[in-house]
Design an enzyme around this catalytic site. Structure first.
Site, mmCIF file in Angstrom:
data_model
loop_
_atom_site.group_PDB
_atom_site.id
_atom_site.type_symbol
_atom_site.label_atom_id
_atom_site.label_comp_id
_atom_site.label_asym_id
_atom_site.label_seq_id
_atom_site.Cartn_x
_atom_site.Cartn_y
_atom_site.Cartn_z
ATOM 1 N N TRP A 325 -75.107 14.386 -38.328
ATOM 2 C CA TRP A 325 -74.458 13.042 -39.095
ATOM 3 C C TRP A 325 -75.260 13.236 -40.472
ATOM 4 C CZ3 TRP A 325 -76.913 8.788 -40.962
ATOM 5 C CH2 TRP A 325 -76.256 7.925 -41.278
ATOM 6 N N HIS A 326 -76.606 13.823 -40.486
ATOM 7 C CA HIS A 326 -77.260 13.485 -41.613
ATOM 8 C C HIS A 326 -76.914 14.301 -42.629
ATOM 9 C CE1 HIS A 326 -80.207 11.129 -39.148
ATOM 10 N NE2 HIS A 326 -80.433 10.508 -40.469
ATOM 11 N N GLY A 327 -76.362 15.577 -42.457
ATOM 12 C CA GLY A 327 -75.631 16.620 -43.300
ATOM 13 C C GLY A 327 -75.162 17.702 -42.945
#
Lengths: 478, 321
Positions: A325-327
């Site tokens: 989700w963060h990248g």
């Protein structure tokens, strides 16, 4: 329009005056004002993606109504899948297309095949992860019978797009924020003052702590090959405070700003660096995201109720999804996996809910055992942050190898005493205020006005003195 | 609410008055000898020349790494080295070149890899030295206010740094970094530039013991939005009869080797998306680390001459002479 900018201060001031000046005309006009200003705020980031935001908003509004009005479970599921599919499709395309294409190409090259892969110059819409999750939580809650849909599109749009939380959270729930949107708000002096105090503290964390730490973290991470292991440890430490100051500072500004308009948003951070174990850390760090994953992914998968392998599987799924989700980078996946490895023993031994209250509640100092637990948990977290910050797996491995080399015992080449002192003072201030929703919430409320104002004055001047390059908040890239 | 607003206004007045009291920067204290003030001389040279000039545009890699006199003598076209500091931002670099160029000029653009947004402190410094440059920034209605505020804060900080009690508390400089332009020194001063706008203060100096780069610096890959900005710049220059070519900057070998993959992708993005001619490849200007002075962009005398030769060859091949 960054939160720590003059533009934002003027924008909020103008909207604040307008918003409360029309209060006697009812909440409908107030909601229109907030919605228009929220779209304006988003448009200042990138007007091209306003359409996407409005489309995503209408999609979830429409499918929410359809789910509620469907007479059979099968029909409800169809509308749910449509909403989830389109929302995650957009998110996947904008965020992950190039990552998967590049990874596929590398995989093919690894087996000796050449791939002519079309990567696209995709610009990531600001805040897409956040407003997508807002909308999905609404749709899921309707499907599960936890919430009823609203028939007021303006109210729903405001829930999704309310500007303090639009670009980097907290990820709100319809059951929490929508009723506040739908009900009249009254100006309460104490709440507004609280909001300003929280904004001030958020600016302190961002400008005085995070930006200072960023300068050192960037220097050390970007030149990691020329520094000793001891310096690299400091670099990881600086990054740990950079990301905390940055993200929790942003959240404080968001919550404080929302308070000025009479809203209470979900708390997003609760002193995570005082956690005694990783499970506690994840109850205190980015709370809105981890609770979102718990409610909408972990529990539907069976949570911790199944057998051993199900528990392991679900734990890894949650942390890996949180990582991705963060990248779109393998480093985020490894960061997620590492946290899963940290968490799993606690879960399997049923110790994941051992520390529910804040550490040393009602006492000045922690016990020796608590202090050691905090130190160990903090160390594990900082180690994992190395992967989060590194630009590639190669960089992360190189960084870690250098730490665990004889140069770990060399004198650090970078040792900014003053900035380390700032971190120390900040840590102590957070410790003193740890039983409140933000560190300085109760500071000065019982002091004489001149003393209280002097304290705020000093804080403001320290913030102003520390202004430098307007570094964007880390989480805006998500 | 009235009480809240009154208190807020009173507190704001106290803060703003403090800023005014501490931060008034009289004209007489304005420094015109710092590195950024070199912009004044560059623009004087621009104004003194007729049409058909070669404008060298980019960051300090161009300021430090080109012998403009040799280019001028070989191609018989007057040269102005406009380059100063990548921290001024790509917008500044391109807008400056767009605004000062005239029909017949040739712009040789050589931005640093991933040159991006402006540093507000550098922007405040250059605007203080030469107010005309404020039009080179993408501006909003609030730009003058922001610049004034930054200028006041900067001045306040300068005064605090020299105040005995406050100096140790507020000084946030990282001592380990090599000398930066804004910190002054013989290499980084207005008088370190020659009449063509080349930075020459470093040419006869020994390289510092600790260079500000190493073999492990890692660039993160991302699509560089500067390509689109340069495309727009190229189109607008073409419309007014200004030729634009680009050259990749000089880079230290150790830095290149670690970032080879990213630079290859960077080059690929440029070749797919650039509408303007690119006269070289990244590897053509990769030099051994010994050819660099204090950063992986700043060439020594020897490196500078080799690079200048390559630039001249590239321009001649392009028909520019």
């Amino acid at each position: 329009m960054l939160f720590n900018s003059i533009e934002f201060a003027l924008f909020v001031s103008a909207i604040f005056c307008l918003y409360w000046s029309v209060a006697r005309h009812g909440i409908k006009l107030q909601n229109y004002i907030l919605l228009a200003s929220s779209y304006f705020f988003y448009g200042c980031w990138d007007y091209r993606f306003l359409f996407l935001l409005i489309f995503s908003t209408y999609l979830d509004y429409f499918t929410g109504l359809k789910i509620y009005r469907s007479s059979t479970v099968a029909h409800k599921k169809i509308w749910l899948y449509i909403s989830v599919g389109i929302n995650l499709g957009f998110l996947g395309f904008f965020k992950y297309y190039n990552f998967f294409v590049d990874s596929f190409a590398i995989l093919l090259q690894g087996v000796g095949m050449q791939a002519h892969i079309w990567t696209l110059n995709i610009i990531l819409p600001v805040g897409i992860s956040f407003y997508t999750f807002h909308g999905l939580s609404y749709v899921f809650d309707i499907y599960n019978g936890r919430a009823k849909p609203t028939t007021n599109f303006i109210d729903y749009s405001l829930f999704v797009s309310f500007f303090p939380l639009l670009v980097a959270g907290p990820i709100e729930r319809a059951t929490h924020l929508l009723p506040q949107v739908q009900n009249p708000r009254t100006f309460i002096n104490a709440k507004a003052v609280d909001g300003l105090r929280q904004i001030l503290w958020g600016l302190f964390k961002k400008i005085v702590i995070a930006d200072r730490c960023a300068a050192h973290a960037n220097l050390i991470f970007d030149h990691s090959g020329s520094y000793s292991g001891s310096t690299l440890v400091l670099g990881a430490l600086f990054f740990a405070f950079q990301i905390y100051g940055d993200f929790s500072g942003y959240s404080d500004i968001a919550l404080g700003t929302a308070r000025l308009f009479g809203f209470e948003l979900l708390r997003n951070f609760s002193y995570p660096y005082f956690s005694r174990d990783i499970a506690e850390f994840w109850r205190r760090w980015h709370i809105s995201l981890s609770s979102w994953f718990k409610d909408y992914l972990y529990i539907p998968l069976g949570g911790s109720k199944g057998g051993l392998w199900m528990k392991i599987r679900n734990t890894f799924i949650i942390f890996l999804v949180s990582g991705i989700w963060h990248g779109a980078n393998w480093t985020f996946l490894v960061w997620g996996a590492l946290n899963a490895i940290y968490f799993l023993p606690l879960l399997l031994l049923n110790k994941n809910r051992s520390n529910l209250e804040i550490v040393a509640a009602g006492r000045y100092l922690p016990s020796l055992r608590e202090a050691l637990s905090i130190a160990v948990t903090f160390s594990l977290t900082v180690f994992a942050w190395i992967f989060f910050r590194a630009s590639s797996m190669h960089h992360a491995w190189q960084y870690i190898s250098q730490i665990f080399s004889p140069s770990l015992f060399h004198k650090p080449e970078v040792f900014p005493v003053k900035d380390l002192a700032y971190i120390g003072i900040f840590y102590v201030m957070e410790w003193i205020g740890r039983e409140h929703s933000f560190a300085i919430e109760k500071w000065g409320v019982t002091w004489p006005k001149p003393v209280r104002w002097s304290f705020y004055y000093i804080l403001v001047m320290v913030v102003i003195f520390s202004i430098g390059k307007e570094q964007a908040f880390i989480y805006f890239q998500f | 609410m009235k009480e809240f607003l009154i208190k807020l206004v009173v507190f704001s007045v106290i803060i703003l008055s403090s800023l005014g009291l501490f931060g008034i920067a009289p004209e007489s204290s304005q420094k015109k000898s710092d590195y950024m003030s070199a912009v004044i001389d560059k623009h004087h040279r621009l104004a003194s020349l007729g049409s058909r000039r070669i404008l060298l545009v980019g960051g300090s890699n161009v300021a430090f790494g080109v012998n403009s006199k040799r280019i001028q003598d070989t191609l018989k076209i007057p040269v102005v080295n406009l380059a100063l500091h990548a921290g001024l931002g790509l917008d500044f670099t391109l807008n400056e070149a767009a605004q000062v160029s005239r029909k017949g000029d040739i712009i040789i653009l050589s931005p640093e890899y991933y040159s991006g947004e402006a540093d507000p402190a550098l922007r405040a410094k250059i605007t203080e030295a030469f107010p005309e440059v404020s039009s080179y920034y993408s501006s909003s209605l609030l730009s003058p206010l922001k610049l004034y505020f930054m200028h006041q804060v900067d001045h306040m900080r300068e005064r605090a740094i020299h105040t005995p009690v406050l100096s140790s508390f507020f000084n946030i400089r990282v001592e380990e970094l090599p000398a930066k332009p804004e910190e002054g020194g013989e290499v980084y001063a207005r008088h370190s530039f020659n009449e063509y706008g080349d930075a020459i203060g470093h040419l006869n100096k020994a390289t510092p013991e600790h260079k500000g780069f190493d073999d492990k610096l890692v660039f993160a890959y991302r699509y560089y939005e500067g390509i689109d900005k340069i495309n727009s710049f190229y189109e607008s220059c073409k419309a007014k009869g200004v030729k634009v070519v680009m050259l990749y900057p000089a880079l230290a070998q150790s830095t290149y080797l670690v970032n080879k993959e990213v630079i290859n992708r960077y080059q690929s993005d440029f070749s797919k998306n650039a509408k303007f001619p690119i006269l070289n490849t990244p590897t053509s200007l990769v030099f051994p680390d010994d050819f660099f002075f204090d950063t992986f962009y700043h060439l020594t005398k020897q490196g500078r001459e080799i690079r200048t030769s390559k630039i001249i060859d590239a321009l001649v091949k392009q028909g520019i002479n």
